[in-house]
Design a protein around this motif. Structure first.
Motif, PDB file in Angstrom:
ATOM      1  N   ASP A  80       0.828  -1.195   0.000  1.00 47.53           N
ATOM      2  CA  ASP A  80       0.000   0.000   0.000  1.00 47.53           C
ATOM      3  C   ASP A  80       0.870   1.255   0.000  1.00 47.53           C
ATOM      4  OD1 ASP A  80      -2.248  -1.526   0.039  1.00 47.53           O
ATOM      5  OD2 ASP A  80      -2.628  -1.318   2.201  1.00 47.53           O
ATOM      6  N   GLY A  81       0.465   2.237  -0.820  1.00 43.93           N
ATOM      7  CA  GLY A  81       1.219   3.474  -0.910  1.00 43.93           C
ATOM      8  C   GLY A  81       2.347   3.428  -1.909  1.00 43.93           C
ATOM      9  N   LEU A  82       2.544   2.256  -2.555  1.00 41.66           N
ATOM     10  CA  LEU A  82       3.600   2.098  -3.550  1.00 41.66           C
ATOM     11  C   LEU A  82       2.988   1.706  -4.885  1.00 41.66           C
ATOM     12  CD1 LEU A  82       6.161  -0.031  -1.481  1.00 41.66           C
ATOM     13  CD2 LEU A  82       6.076   2.457  -1.683  1.00 41.66           C
ATOM     14  N   PHE A  83       3.701   1.962  -5.974  1.00 41.48           N
ATOM     15  CA  PHE A  83       3.294   1.505  -7.290  1.00 41.48           C
ATOM     16  C   PHE A  83       4.514   0.988  -8.031  1.00 41.48           C
ATOM     17  CE2 PHE A  83       4.853   5.708  -8.229  1.00 41.48           C
ATOM     18  CZ  PHE A  83       5.352   5.633  -9.524  1.00 41.48           C
ATOM     19  N   CYS A  84       4.276   0.164  -9.050  1.00 41.88           N
ATOM     20  CA  CYS A  84       5.385  -0.405  -9.823  1.00 41.88           C
ATOM     21  C   CYS A  84       5.785   0.584 -10.907  1.00 41.88           C
ATOM     22  CB  CYS A  84       4.978  -1.742 -10.436  1.00 41.88           C
ATOM     23  SG  CYS A  84       6.373  -2.626 -11.188  1.00 41.88           S
ATOM     24  N   ALA A 173       3.106  11.387 -18.767  1.00 38.60           N
ATOM     25  CA  ALA A 173       3.293  11.153 -17.338  1.00 38.60           C
ATOM     26  C   ALA A 173       1.953  11.181 -16.611  1.00 38.60           C
ATOM     27  CB  ALA A 173       4.230  12.207 -16.752  1.00 38.60           C
ATOM     28  N   ARG A 174       1.082  12.097 -16.996  1.00 40.14           N
ATOM     29  CA  ARG A 174      -0.238  12.202 -16.367  1.00 40.14           C
ATOM     30  C   ARG A 174      -1.110  10.982 -16.680  1.00 40.14           C
ATOM     31  NH1 ARG A 174      -2.868  18.256 -16.444  1.00 40.14           N
ATOM     32  NH2 ARG A 174      -1.700  19.035 -14.651  1.00 40.14           N
ATOM     33  N   TYR A 179      -3.502   5.854 -14.896  1.00 46.87           N
ATOM     34  CA  TYR A 179      -3.681   4.417 -15.094  1.00 46.87           C
ATOM     35  C   TYR A 179      -3.208   3.639 -13.865  1.00 46.87           C
ATOM     36  CZ  TYR A 179      -3.264  -0.224 -17.208  1.00 46.87           C
ATOM     37  OH  TYR A 179      -3.376  -1.566 -17.470  1.00 46.87           O
ATOM     38  N   GLN A 180      -2.094   4.057 -13.291  1.00 47.31           N
ATOM     39  CA  GLN A 180      -1.567   3.364 -12.113  1.00 47.31           C
ATOM     40  C   GLN A 180      -2.520   3.463 -10.924  1.00 47.31           C
ATOM     41  OE1 GLN A 180       2.156   5.435 -11.838  1.00 47.31           O
ATOM     42  NE2 GLN A 180       3.256   3.940 -13.094  1.00 47.31           N
ATOM     43  N   LYS A 187      -0.656  -2.300 -19.171  1.00 51.17           N
ATOM     44  CA  LYS A 187      -0.514  -1.287 -20.206  1.00 51.17           C
ATOM     45  C   LYS A 187       0.805  -0.559 -20.019  1.00 51.17           C
ATOM     46  CE  LYS A 187      -2.786   2.692 -22.351  1.00 51.17           C
ATOM     47  NZ  LYS A 187      -3.974   3.590 -22.341  1.00 51.17           N
ATOM     48  N   MET A 188       1.563  -0.437 -21.103  1.00 52.82           N
ATOM     49  CA  MET A 188       2.847   0.234 -21.042  1.00 52.82           C
ATOM     50  C   MET A 188       2.736   1.620 -21.671  1.00 52.82           C
ATOM     51  SD  MET A 188       4.691  -1.986 -19.505  1.00 52.82           S
ATOM     52  CE  MET A 188       6.348  -1.341 -19.707  1.00 52.82           C
ATOM     53  N   PHE A 189       3.424   2.579 -21.084  1.00 53.21           N
ATOM     54  CA  PHE A 189       3.448   3.942 -21.596  1.00 53.21           C
ATOM     55  C   PHE A 189       4.861   4.275 -22.048  1.00 53.21           C
ATOM     56  CE2 PHE A 189      -0.273   3.739 -18.985  1.00 53.21           C
ATOM     57  CZ  PHE A 189      -1.180   4.615 -19.566  1.00 53.21           C
ATOM     58  N   TYR A 190       4.958   4.940 -23.187  1.00 50.41           N
ATOM     59  CA  TYR A 190       6.255   5.308 -23.751  1.00 50.41           C
ATOM     60  C   TYR A 190       6.382   6.824 -23.679  1.00 50.41           C
ATOM     61  CZ  TYR A 190       6.551   0.486 -25.195  1.00 50.41           C
ATOM     62  OH  TYR A 190       6.610  -0.894 -25.181  1.00 50.41           O
TER      63      TYR A 190
END
Length: 232
Positions: A80-84, A173-174, A179-180, A187-190
């Motif tokens: 919790d409080g973290l994202f990959c 970035a937004r 999404y996160q 889903k990957m963002f470039y």
């Protein structure tokens, strides 16, 4: 050639995993109990959502790239409080809130201080949208960084002030941040280092030119292993 074959196998495997409606009728689930699970029990978190799964929580800085692959249920997740963070493949803390006030409120406060003290140095005016929310790019001294519309700093996207380019909008970035927050993975963002969408994007194993909103431009595509050959 070996790298190409390995990548092809991975991509094919990810796309080949399809769960038919009756998939769970053929699965016999092993019991997952608090005693046998050293982490968190996720209901229907196993393959095709058939069985409960034991999920190990990862601490800040721990590797989490396995949670980003499509088709394969993950047995780990950031706490919790973290994202990959897809840029570092590690669990990172959620973005820090820069200010609870709206951008318009902060701008008004800064202007008031500058009116009272015209020679005041180091006070940065926020960049605001017409609706009073924050623009994607903000400045802090010699740095430019990305924020959400409510002013929360988006980690991983900070450049020198003179490296902002023609326009640093932080749209990629937004979108990645939004999404996160959904808790979804895959889903990957470039994005470029300034938070804008990169000129080349990919969906699955296919890459293409993309515009500043991340939408495909034209019809030309290449395999992801040829991504660097695209001239966009």
């Amino acid at each position: 050639m070996l790298k190409f074959l390995c990548l092809s196998v991975l991509v094919a495997a990810a796309h080949a995993i399809v769960c038919p409606p009756n998939a769970c009728q053929m699965v016999r689930c092993a019991a997952v109990t608090a005693e046998s699970c050293g982490g968190t029990i996720k209901t229907n978190g196993g393959f095709c959502g058939c069985c409960d799964a034991c999920i190990t929580e990862l601490a800040e800085g721990e590797k989490c790239m396995s949670t980003l692959f499509l088709g394969v249920p993950s047995t780990t997740q950031c706490a919790d409080g973290l994202f990959c963070d897809s840029k570092t493949s590690t669990c990172q803390r959620m973005n820090v809130k820069r200010d609870v006030a709206t951008c318009a409120d902060k701008l008004a406060a800064v202007n008031a201080r500058l009116t009272a003290q015209p020679m005041l140095l180091g006070l940065e005016k926020p960049h605001c949208e017409v609706d009073g929310t924050y623009e994607g790019m903000q400045f802090a001294g010699s740095q430019a960084y990305c924020v959400t519309s409510d002013g929360s700093m988006i980690s991983g996207y900070m450049v020198n002030r003179w490296e902002t380019g023609d326009h640093m909008d932080c749209q990629c970035a937004r979108d990645q941040y939004a999404y996160q927050q959904t808790g979804l993975i895959g889903k990957m963002f470039y994005c470029d280092k300034n938070g804008n969408y990169a000129s080349v994007g990919c969906s699955g194993s296919v890459c293409y030119c993309q515009d500043k909103m991340g939408k495909q431009v034209g019809t030309s595509t290449v395999g992801i292993w040829e991504k660097d050959s695209m001239n966009c």
